[in-house]
Design a protein around this motif. Structure first.
Motif, PDB file in Angstrom:
ATOM      1  N   MET A  70       1.351   6.268  -7.192  1.00  0.00           N
ATOM      2  CA  MET A  70       0.184   6.950  -7.760  1.00  0.00           C
ATOM      3  C   MET A  70       0.318   8.461  -7.608  1.00  0.00           C
ATOM      4  SD  MET A  70      -2.962   4.459  -6.747  1.00  0.00           S
ATOM      5  CE  MET A  70      -4.235   5.375  -7.585  1.00  0.00           C
ATOM      6  N   ASP A  71       1.003   8.908  -6.560  1.00  0.00           N
ATOM      7  CA  ASP A  71       1.276  10.336  -6.425  1.00  0.00           C
ATOM      8  C   ASP A  71       2.187  10.833  -7.544  1.00  0.00           C
ATOM      9  OD1 ASP A  71      -0.276  10.399  -4.195  1.00  0.00           O
ATOM     10  OD2 ASP A  71       1.403  10.335  -2.775  1.00  0.00           O
ATOM     11  N   GLU A 116       0.832  -1.209   0.000  1.00  0.00           N
ATOM     12  CA  GLU A 116       0.000   0.000   0.000  1.00  0.00           C
ATOM     13  C   GLU A 116       0.863   1.254   0.000  1.00  0.00           C
ATOM     14  OE1 GLU A 116      -2.385  -0.548   3.438  1.00  0.00           O
ATOM     15  OE2 GLU A 116      -3.820  -1.869   2.431  1.00  0.00           O
ATOM     16  N   ASN A 117       1.940   1.224   0.762  1.00  0.00           N
ATOM     17  CA  ASN A 117       2.850   2.367   0.826  1.00  0.00           C
ATOM     18  C   ASN A 117       3.485   2.635  -0.540  1.00  0.00           C
ATOM     19  OD1 ASN A 117       4.521   4.366   1.703  1.00  0.00           O
ATOM     20  ND2 ASN A 117       5.853   3.050   2.905  1.00  0.00           N
ATOM     21  N   VAL A 128       2.444   1.651  -3.592  1.00  0.00           N
ATOM     22  CA  VAL A 128       1.478   2.014  -4.631  1.00  0.00           C
ATOM     23  C   VAL A 128       0.950   3.427  -4.412  1.00  0.00           C
ATOM     24  CG1 VAL A 128      -0.779   1.438  -5.572  1.00  0.00           C
ATOM     25  CG2 VAL A 128       0.864  -0.348  -5.153  1.00  0.00           C
ATOM     26  N   ARG A 129       0.754   3.813  -3.164  1.00  0.00           N
ATOM     27  CA  ARG A 129       0.285   5.176  -2.883  1.00  0.00           C
ATOM     28  C   ARG A 129       1.312   6.206  -3.357  1.00  0.00           C
ATOM     29  NH1 ARG A 129       0.509   5.320   2.400  1.00  0.00           N
ATOM     30  NH2 ARG A 129      -1.199   3.852   2.594  1.00  0.00           N
ATOM     31  N   ALA A 130       2.585   5.942  -3.073  1.00  0.00           N
ATOM     32  CA  ALA A 130       3.631   6.875  -3.495  1.00  0.00           C
ATOM     33  C   ALA A 130       3.777   6.904  -5.013  1.00  0.00           C
ATOM     34  CB  ALA A 130       4.956   6.489  -2.850  1.00  0.00           C
ATOM     35  N   SER A 153      -5.893  -0.984  -4.814  1.00  0.00           N
ATOM     36  CA  SER A 153      -5.431   0.403  -4.794  1.00  0.00           C
ATOM     37  C   SER A 153      -6.010   1.253  -5.915  1.00  0.00           C
ATOM     38  CB  SER A 153      -3.910   0.434  -4.878  1.00  0.00           C
ATOM     39  OG  SER A 153      -3.507  -0.026  -6.148  1.00  0.00           O
TER      40      SER A 153
END
Length: 130
Positions: free
Chosen positions: A76-77, A69-70, A72-74, A104
């Motif tokens: 996607m940013d 999650e960490n 993929v979140r970064a 995600s």
């Protein structure tokens, strides 16, 4: 360090990618998630240890989920919209990391298992006589 090289490094680190490859390396002790562009150059990475899990908690599926999650979140940013997933290793976090990536919102084009398998390579150690 000259000003030109520092500026080019900043630009290289901040580049946005639309399509990338997410590599999941699931070992027995840790799960490492690496996001690369289509040429294979690393954009960012995350691991269960980098997310704050230490010791035996690093090898849990929950730690792998947090690392995925960490990462993929970064990514996607940075603009990641579509990705391919390469899973390697026999660890306990491989399925939960893939589930976290699926949830995600990144569009997955394909998922491939690239775990190296021997074609009867090395000779196994001799049997124990107890």
């Amino acid at each position: 360090m000259s000003k030109i090289s520092r500026k080019s490094r900043l630009r290289k680190g901040k580049r946005g990618v639309q399509k990338g490859i997410i590599h999941i390396q699931a070992g027995f002790n840790n799960t490492i998630i690496t996001v690369t562009d289509v040429r294979g150059q690393v954009i960012l990475w995350s691991s269960a240890g980098a997310c704050g899990f230490k010791g035996t908690r690093r090898s849990t599926p929950f730690a792998a989920q947090a690392a995925a999650e960490n990462a993929v979140r970064a990514s996607m940013d940075r603009g990641l919209k579509q990705a391919e997933v390469m899973i390697s290793g026999p660890g306990p976090g491989r399925d939960t990391a893939l589930r976290a990536i699926r949830r995600s919102g990144v569009t997955l084009s394909f998922v491939r298992d690239v775990t190296p398998m021997p074609h009867n390579g090395c000779r196994p150690p001799k049997k124990r006589r107890v």
